[in-house]
Motif scaffolding. Structure first.
Motif, short mmCIF file in Angstrom:
data_model
loop_
_atom_site.label_atom_id
_atom_site.label_comp_id
_atom_site.label_asym_id
_atom_site.label_seq_id
_atom_site.Cartn_x
_atom_site.Cartn_y
_atom_site.Cartn_z
N LEU A 4 48.19 -44.92 78.65
CA LEU A 4 46.75 -45.16 79.17
C LEU A 4 45.97 -44.20 79.57
CD1 LEU A 4 48.85 -47.84 79.39
CD2 LEU A 4 47.21 -48.78 80.75
N TYR A 5 44.93 -43.94 79.19
CA TYR A 5 44.07 -42.83 79.64
C TYR A 5 43.01 -43.25 80.47
CZ TYR A 5 46.51 -40.53 75.98
OH TYR A 5 47.53 -39.91 75.30
N PHE A 6 42.97 -42.92 81.78
CA PHE A 6 41.76 -43.38 82.70
C PHE A 6 40.69 -42.31 82.91
CE2 PHE A 6 45.62 -45.52 83.57
CZ PHE A 6 45.25 -46.89 83.94
N ILE A 60 43.72 -47.26 75.88
CA ILE A 60 45.12 -47.61 75.50
C ILE A 60 45.26 -47.09 74.07
CG2 ILE A 60 46.86 -49.13 75.40
CD1 ILE A 60 44.11 -50.25 77.42
N ALA A 61 46.27 -46.30 73.98
CA ALA A 61 46.68 -45.57 72.58
C ALA A 61 48.14 -46.25 72.39
CB ALA A 61 46.97 -44.20 72.42
N TRP A 62 48.46 -46.98 71.47
CA TRP A 62 49.55 -47.54 71.35
C TRP A 62 50.02 -48.26 69.93
CZ3 TRP A 62 49.28 -53.20 73.75
CH2 TRP A 62 48.19 -53.92 73.34
N PHE A 63 51.17 -48.78 69.68
CA PHE A 63 51.47 -49.48 68.54
C PHE A 63 50.72 -50.79 68.69
CE2 PHE A 63 55.39 -46.87 68.60
CZ PHE A 63 54.71 -45.76 67.82
N GLU A 64 50.11 -51.33 67.54
CA GLU A 64 49.26 -52.52 67.76
C GLU A 64 50.15 -53.67 67.90
OE1 GLU A 64 46.85 -55.38 68.10
OE2 GLU A 64 46.03 -53.42 67.75
N ARG A 65 49.80 -54.61 69.04
CA ARG A 65 50.60 -55.68 69.12
C ARG A 65 49.94 -56.99 69.27
NH1 ARG A 65 52.44 -51.23 71.79
NH2 ARG A 65 54.54 -50.97 72.55
N ARG A 70 46.63 -57.54 73.32
CA ARG A 70 45.32 -56.90 73.64
C ARG A 70 44.46 -57.72 74.68
NH1 ARG A 70 44.46 -56.17 68.32
NH2 ARG A 70 42.66 -57.47 68.12
N ASP A 71 43.99 -58.84 74.44
CA ASP A 71 43.46 -59.50 75.40
C ASP A 71 44.17 -59.49 76.62
OD1 ASP A 71 41.68 -60.18 73.51
OD2 ASP A 71 42.29 -62.29 73.49
N ALA A 72 45.34 -59.89 76.94
CA ALA A 72 46.03 -59.99 78.46
C ALA A 72 46.11 -58.46 78.90
CB ALA A 72 47.62 -60.44 78.05
N VAL A 73 46.16 -57.51 78.30
CA VAL A 73 46.29 -56.09 78.89
C VAL A 73 45.00 -55.97 79.27
CG1 VAL A 73 46.50 -53.86 78.01
CG2 VAL A 73 48.21 -55.31 77.54
N ALA A 74 43.82 -56.32 78.42
CA ALA A 74 42.38 -55.72 79.10
C ALA A 74 41.99 -56.70 80.21
CB ALA A 74 41.72 -56.04 77.97
N ARG A 75 42.46 -57.90 80.32
CA ARG A 75 42.36 -58.54 81.41
C ARG A 75 43.27 -58.18 82.75
NH1 ARG A 75 42.34 -62.78 77.56
NH2 ARG A 75 44.57 -63.29 78.13
N CYS A 76 44.30 -57.97 82.29
CA CYS A 76 44.90 -56.97 83.51
C CYS A 76 44.26 -56.03 84.07
CB CYS A 76 46.54 -56.93 83.32
SG CYS A 76 47.35 -56.23 84.48
N LEU A 77 44.06 -55.20 83.48
CA LEU A 77 43.31 -53.80 83.58
C LEU A 77 42.18 -54.25 84.48
CD1 LEU A 77 44.08 -51.61 80.55
CD2 LEU A 77 44.41 -51.02 82.91
N ASP A 78 41.20 -54.97 83.75
CA ASP A 78 39.98 -55.34 84.55
C ASP A 78 40.08 -55.83 86.03
OD1 ASP A 78 37.06 -55.91 84.02
OD2 ASP A 78 37.72 -57.73 84.68
N ARG A 79 41.08 -57.00 85.97
CA ARG A 79 41.42 -57.68 87.22
C ARG A 79 41.91 -56.46 88.36
NH1 ARG A 79 45.94 -58.62 89.19
NH2 ARG A 79 46.80 -59.15 86.69
N LEU A 80 42.75 -55.61 87.94
CA LEU A 80 43.36 -54.52 88.85
C LEU A 80 42.28 -53.48 89.39
CD1 LEU A 80 47.06 -54.35 87.74
CD2 LEU A 80 46.23 -55.41 89.83
N ALA A 92 39.25 -49.65 75.88
CA ALA A 92 39.44 -49.85 74.35
C ALA A 92 40.84 -49.51 74.05
CB ALA A 92 38.34 -48.73 74.17
N PHE A 93 41.17 -49.70 72.76
CA PHE A 93 42.46 -49.66 72.20
C PHE A 93 42.48 -48.74 70.89
CE2 PHE A 93 42.53 -53.66 74.60
CZ PHE A 93 43.78 -53.56 75.38
N ARG A 94 43.17 -47.98 70.84
CA ARG A 94 43.49 -47.03 69.75
C ARG A 94 44.83 -47.36 69.23
NH1 ARG A 94 44.29 -41.11 70.56
NH2 ARG A 94 42.78 -41.35 72.13
N GLY A 95 44.91 -47.96 67.89
CA GLY A 95 46.42 -48.58 67.35
C GLY A 95 46.90 -47.36 66.54
N TYR A 96 48.24 -47.02 66.91
CA TYR A 96 48.98 -46.07 65.98
C TYR A 96 49.70 -46.85 64.93
CZ TYR A 96 47.88 -42.29 69.22
OH TYR A 96 47.10 -41.29 70.05
N ARG A 97 49.89 -46.28 63.85
CA ARG A 97 51.08 -46.92 62.94
C ARG A 97 52.39 -45.97 63.03
NH1 ARG A 97 48.52 -46.37 57.05
NH2 ARG A 97 49.12 -44.30 57.51
#
Length: 156
Positions: A4-6, A60-65, A70-80, A92-97
């Motif tokens: 996670l890059y802020f 967020i750079a990760w393996f796609e889930r 994605r929605d739950a992670v975005a909502r959590c970050l937004d709220r906190l 924003a999300f960047r997915g790695y294979r």
């Protein structure tokens, strides 16, 4: 992993929410809190020839889930982040294979599409061999029992 890059947030702000963030995201994502890497990127925004405040942004750079995670992670970050007094933030999300992500020179996994393609190629090669054998057997079976006149007619 995930990383996670802020940007546009202070180290102190990210540090203050990191405990809650790591605990919540590890449950949402299904990983250990220690697997999350939080980094504050120091940037300088320039607008109209002047230094301006950087817009709060999390990448967020990760393996796609999947969409639900994605929605739950975005909502959590937004709220906190917004609970900490930040009026708005973008995520924003960047997915790695796994086949494109390496640790110590080794890929994290095999690309499912590449594995499927190799399996299809192997199946195709086997089918070609089976077809060639069947054609050869059919030709041998009909060659001995077919009259010369019938064989000549089939050739035309």
């Amino acid at each position: 992993m995930p990383h996670l890059y802020f940007r546009g947030l202070s180290v102190e702000r990210v540090q203050a929410m990191s405990g809650s963030l790591e605990a919540e995201l590890s449950v949402i994502i299904g990983c250990e809190p220690s697997d999350l890497m939080l980094e504050v990127i120091h940037t300088t925004c320039v607008s109209g020839g002047r230094i301006a405040p950087s817009y709060p942004f999390v990448e967020i750079a990760w393996f796609e889930r999947g969409r639900e995670v994605r929605d739950a992670v975005a909502r959590c970050l937004d709220r906190l982040i917004r609970d900490g007094g930040v009026p708005e933030v973008e995520v924003a999300f960047r997915g790695y294979r796994p086949s494109d992500y390496y640790a110590n020179g080794e890929p994290f996994g095999v690309d499912p599409a590449e594995a499927e393609l190799e399996a299809l190629r192997a199946d195709n090669a086997k089918l070609k061999e089976d077809l060639a054998r069947a054609r050869k057997a059919a030709a041998a079976a009909t060659a001995g029992s077919m009259s010369t006149r019938l064989r000549d007619a089939l050739r035309e």
